[in-house]
Write a protein that holds these residues in place. Structure first.
Motif, PDB file in Angstrom:
ATOM      1  N   ASN A   1       0.930  -1.072  -0.137  1.00 21.66           N
ATOM      2  CA  ASN A   1      -0.189   0.097  -0.006  1.00 21.66           C
ATOM      3  C   ASN A   1       0.873   1.086  -0.176  1.00 21.66           C
ATOM      4  O   ASN A   1       0.618   2.558  -0.965  1.00 21.66           O
ATOM      5  N   ILE A   2       1.370   1.094   0.189  1.00 19.09           N
ATOM      6  CA  ILE A   2       2.863   2.454   0.748  1.00 19.09           C
ATOM      7  C   ILE A   2       3.437   2.671  -0.906  1.00 19.09           C
ATOM      8  O   ILE A   2       3.340   3.539  -1.436  1.00 19.09           O
ATOM      9  N   PHE A   3       4.506   1.368  -1.690  1.00 15.49           N
ATOM     10  CA  PHE A   3       4.944   1.659  -2.639  1.00 15.49           C
ATOM     11  C   PHE A   3       4.266   1.113  -4.030  1.00 15.49           C
ATOM     12  O   PHE A   3       4.438   1.813  -4.692  1.00 15.49           O
ATOM     13  N   GLY A   4       2.966   1.048  -4.006  1.00 17.64           N
ATOM     14  CA  GLY A   4       2.218   0.532  -4.777  1.00 17.64           C
ATOM     15  C   GLY A   4       0.744   1.207  -5.119  1.00 17.64           C
ATOM     16  O   GLY A   4       0.540   2.156  -4.031  1.00 17.64           O
ATOM     17  N   ASN A   5       0.533   1.148  -6.708  1.00 16.70           N
ATOM     18  CA  ASN A   5      -0.918   2.404  -6.700  1.00 16.70           C
ATOM     19  C   ASN A   5      -2.265   2.028  -6.363  1.00 16.70           C
ATOM     20  O   ASN A   5      -3.181   2.539  -7.054  1.00 16.70           O
TER      21      ASN A   5
ATOM     22  N   LYS B   1      10.440   4.552  -3.676  1.00 16.60           N
ATOM     23  CA  LYS B   1       9.552   5.471  -3.960  1.00 16.60           C
ATOM     24  C   LYS B   1       8.192   4.517  -4.120  1.00 16.60           C
ATOM     25  O   LYS B   1       8.129   3.892  -4.887  1.00 16.60           O
ATOM     26  N   LYS B   2       7.531   6.264  -4.646  1.00 14.46           N
ATOM     27  CA  LYS B   2       6.216   5.446  -4.743  1.00 14.46           C
ATOM     28  C   LYS B   2       6.299   4.769  -6.212  1.00 14.46           C
ATOM     29  O   LYS B   2       6.927   4.810  -7.519  1.00 14.46           O
ATOM     30  N   GLY B   3       5.359   3.338  -7.149  1.00 21.65           N
ATOM     31  CA  GLY B   3       5.997   3.108  -7.746  1.00 21.65           C
ATOM     32  C   GLY B   3       3.909   2.323  -8.467  1.00 21.65           C
ATOM     33  O   GLY B   3       2.694   3.027  -7.884  1.00 21.65           O
ATOM     34  N   SER B   4       3.896   0.772  -9.354  1.00 20.58           N
ATOM     35  CA  SER B   4       3.051   0.844  -9.817  1.00 20.58           C
ATOM     36  C   SER B   4       2.536  -1.015  -9.629  1.00 20.58           C
ATOM     37  O   SER B   4       3.958  -1.095  -9.174  1.00 20.58           O
ATOM     38  N   THR B   5       1.377  -0.951  -9.128  1.00 18.41           N
ATOM     39  CA  THR B   5       1.033  -2.667  -8.719  1.00 18.41           C
ATOM     40  C   THR B   5       1.030  -2.909 -10.027  1.00 18.41           C
ATOM     41  O   THR B   5      -0.098  -3.186 -10.984  1.00 18.41           O
ATOM     42  N   ALA B   6       1.742  -4.036 -10.413  1.00 20.05           N
ATOM     43  CA  ALA B   6       1.928  -4.848 -11.971  1.00 20.05           C
ATOM     44  C   ALA B   6       0.463  -5.921 -11.895  1.00 20.05           C
ATOM     45  O   ALA B   6      -0.192  -5.691 -12.826  1.00 20.05           O
TER      46      ALA B   6
ATOM     47  N   LEU C   1       0.310 -13.059  -3.891  1.00 15.44           N
ATOM     48  CA  LEU C   1       1.302 -13.000  -4.243  1.00 15.44           C
ATOM     49  C   LEU C   1       1.392 -10.813  -4.908  1.00 15.44           C
ATOM     50  O   LEU C   1       0.470 -11.158  -5.383  1.00 15.44           O
ATOM     51  N   ILE C   2       1.923 -10.341  -4.521  1.00 15.87           N
ATOM     52  CA  ILE C   2       2.126  -8.884  -5.128  1.00 15.87           C
ATOM     53  C   ILE C   2       2.992  -8.639  -6.480  1.00 15.87           C
ATOM     54  O   ILE C   2       4.560  -8.584  -5.346  1.00 15.87           O
ATOM     55  N   LYS C   3       3.335  -8.259  -7.006  1.00 15.66           N
ATOM     56  CA  LYS C   3       4.834  -7.651  -7.563  1.00 15.66           C
ATOM     57  C   LYS C   3       3.885  -5.820  -8.814  1.00 15.66           C
ATOM     58  O   LYS C   3       2.610  -5.347  -8.683  1.00 15.66           O
ATOM     59  N   LEU C   4       5.522  -5.422  -7.768  1.00 16.29           N
ATOM     60  CA  LEU C   4       4.979  -3.970  -7.707  1.00 16.29           C
ATOM     61  C   LEU C   4       6.431  -3.648  -8.940  1.00 16.29           C
ATOM     62  O   LEU C   4       7.906  -4.111  -8.582  1.00 16.29           O
TER      63      LEU C   4
END
Length: 164
Positions: free
Chosen positions: A118-122, A147-152, A133-136
């Motif tokens: 939640n901090i780094f994904g969108n 820094k803030k990225g995107s949730t793939a 599993l979550i890919k950022l």
């Protein structure tokens, strides 16, 4: 670009009188990890490096992924600082990764992984479930610049089971 894949350990068993770090996986945890690891392999390439918490449930989950990926246990690195539930230690670990690794997979724990997602994904997630599993993805060249990225994408056992 850098990519971070967070994998929460599979469902653990509470029926044994062992310390938290020694709790094993339930059968469901093993089955769910196998489902998620197979789906990941359909979607993406193998990571450059795999790191894992020393907790039995995290390491057991990691071993299931290694089997799916056809990799040996020698390809992973166990790190005590990944046995973290708040997230600060994991974030510090990520920011200190060698820049030669573009895609890193980490096996560990909640609440740390939901918080980091939640901090780094969108894409806000309520909770990264067991075996989830979550890919950022990050538009950075150095892990220190995290820094803030995107949730793939996100893969959960429940989503895979509902597709059957």
């Amino acid at each position: 670009m850098k990519s971070l894949i967070l994998v929460r350990h599979g469902k653990s068993s509470w029926k044994y009188d062992v310390s938290d770090s020694q709790r094993p996986l339930q059968q469901r945890g093993r089955e769910d990890a196998k489902l998620v690891s197979n789906r990941y392999l359909e979607l993406d390439k193998l990571p450059d490096k795999i790191f894992c918490s020393p907790a039995v449930r995290a390491f057991s989950t990691c071993k299931i992924f290694l089997e799916t990926f056809n990799l040996s246990e020698k390809s992973i690195e166990i790190r005590d600082d990944l046995y973290d539930f708040g997230g600060e230690s994991v974030i510090n670990f990520i920011k200190n990764l060698p820049n030669g690794y573009d895609t890193v997979m980490i096996f560990g724990h909640n609440h740390a992984f939901t918080s980091i997602a939640n901090i780094f994904g969108n894409k806000f997630i309520e909770n990264l479930p067991t075996s989830g599993l979550i890919k950022l993805n990050f538009e950075i060249s150095s892990w220190a610049d995290l820094k803030k990225g995107s949730t793939a994408f996100i893969i959960t056992p429940k989503d895979l089971k509902n597709n059957d």
